[in-house]
Design an enzyme around this catalytic site. Sequence first.
Site, PDB file in Angstrom:
ATOM      1  N   LYS A  37     -40.273  19.531  53.974  1.00 37.26           N
ATOM      2  CA  LYS A  37     -39.170  19.895  54.874  1.00 37.26           C
ATOM      3  C   LYS A  37     -39.149  21.408  55.106  1.00 37.26           C
ATOM      4  O   LYS A  37     -38.978  21.874  56.234  1.00 37.26           O
ATOM      5  CB  LYS A  37     -37.828  19.439  54.281  1.00 37.26           C
ATOM      6  CG  LYS A  37     -37.628  17.929  54.335  1.00 37.26           C
ATOM      7  CD  LYS A  37     -36.405  17.485  53.548  1.00 37.26           C
ATOM      8  CE  LYS A  37     -36.392  15.965  53.432  1.00 37.26           C
ATOM      9  NZ  LYS A  37     -35.307  15.450  52.596  1.00 37.26           N
ATOM     10  N   GLN A  79     -30.932  16.726  48.332  1.00 36.92           N
ATOM     11  CA  GLN A  79     -32.044  15.792  48.123  1.00 36.92           C
ATOM     12  C   GLN A  79     -31.632  14.713  47.117  1.00 36.92           C
ATOM     13  O   GLN A  79     -31.148  15.022  46.028  1.00 36.92           O
ATOM     14  CB  GLN A  79     -33.277  16.586  47.627  1.00 36.92           C
ATOM     15  CG  GLN A  79     -34.542  15.777  47.526  1.00 36.92           C
ATOM     16  CD  GLN A  79     -35.056  15.274  48.888  1.00 36.92           C
ATOM     17  OE1 GLN A  79     -34.971  15.978  49.893  1.00 36.92           O
ATOM     18  NE2 GLN A  79     -35.570  14.066  48.910  1.00 36.92           N
ATOM     19  N   ASP A 113     -28.105  15.363  57.331  1.00 34.75           N
ATOM     20  CA  ASP A 113     -28.700  14.091  56.895  1.00 34.75           C
ATOM     21  C   ASP A 113     -27.918  12.899  57.455  1.00 34.75           C
ATOM     22  O   ASP A 113     -28.377  11.756  57.360  1.00 34.75           O
ATOM     23  CB  ASP A 113     -28.705  13.995  55.354  1.00 34.75           C
ATOM     24  CG  ASP A 113     -30.050  14.394  54.755  1.00 34.75           C
ATOM     25  OD1 ASP A 113     -31.057  14.354  55.486  1.00 34.75           O
ATOM     26  OD2 ASP A 113     -30.088  14.721  53.557  1.00 34.75           O
TER      27      ASP A 113
END
Length: 283
Positions: free
Chosen positions: A50, A94, A117
């Site tokens: 990422k 994460q 997200d």
Amino acid sequence: MSAEIIDGRKVASSIKEAIKSEIGDFPHSPELAIIMVGNDYASDIYVRNKQKAAAEVGIVSQFHHLDEDISQAELLNIIEKLNNDDEVNGIIVQLPLPEHLDTHRIIDSISPLKDVDGFHPLNTGKLQNNEKPYFIAATPLGIMDLLKKVCPDLSGKNAVIIGASLIVGRPLATLLLNQDCTVSVTHSKTEDISEYTKKADIIVAACGVANLVKSEWIKEGAILIDVGINRLENGKICGDIDFNDVFEKAKAITPVPGGVGPMTIAMLLKNTVEAYKLQHKII
Ligand code: NAD
């Protein structure tokens, strides 16, 4: 007949090019905060990918690599600071988090306006209500993009999803339903998944079981999207669909690697640019 291979790498690369050029017109770079707790091997690879992709398009990423035993209060405090930092446009945590941390509580603490997200309940709730969320989860968003390339009109299509996770199966079911598909979500407790897949125009496999979907499971001309990432004993990566077995029978299929994976990253970057625009009131 043999299937069209849906090249996620190519689509993702053109999305990234468009993002790069759009960012070039901004007065300053969008900024993404990535929080990782502990040292999970897979998470480490995902986070590095990422960061690399963000740098390629001109997004600044700040990496908060936190101690495995950080307390919930400390983590919430860090997120609050990032929520209030005008320089930070997007925040991701994460997953998975260590067990002592309450994942829902942590995700809920991210500002919905920075939740790139798309996991915050305000965003998932808006999606459920067929209302425009600020952000939609990157993997389902990428899948919809790929599906539209091979099936521009999804209305009335019979779609079967294998896997009901919060990050893939469930939001994808809602996105497909919002496009007037007839959607079945199957999972580990479904008795005979092939009873569903045999009638499907579209199958999305997202369960993490190597080569689960075989040619007998699909109808002639089905469109197959493979989300699974499984490492075989020989070290090779494969999906949840047996690519070679279904190849002659399917209409189109995403490969693993090179299908959904690159799209997930491209959509995260796109969401970060959307966050920047939202916060700078750029329409
Ligand atoms: P998860 O563990 O959160 O959920 C798995 C789902 O699959 C559950 O609903 C479970 O009931 C179902 N399932 C498990 N075994 C099954 C079986 N034998 N038959 C039918 N259903 C079964 O997983 P996740 O995070 O959604 O990830 C699923 C897979 O997709 C993994 O391989 C993961 O690595 C991959 N993934 C890929 C991307 C990408 O960008 N390509 C993104 C997210 C996840």
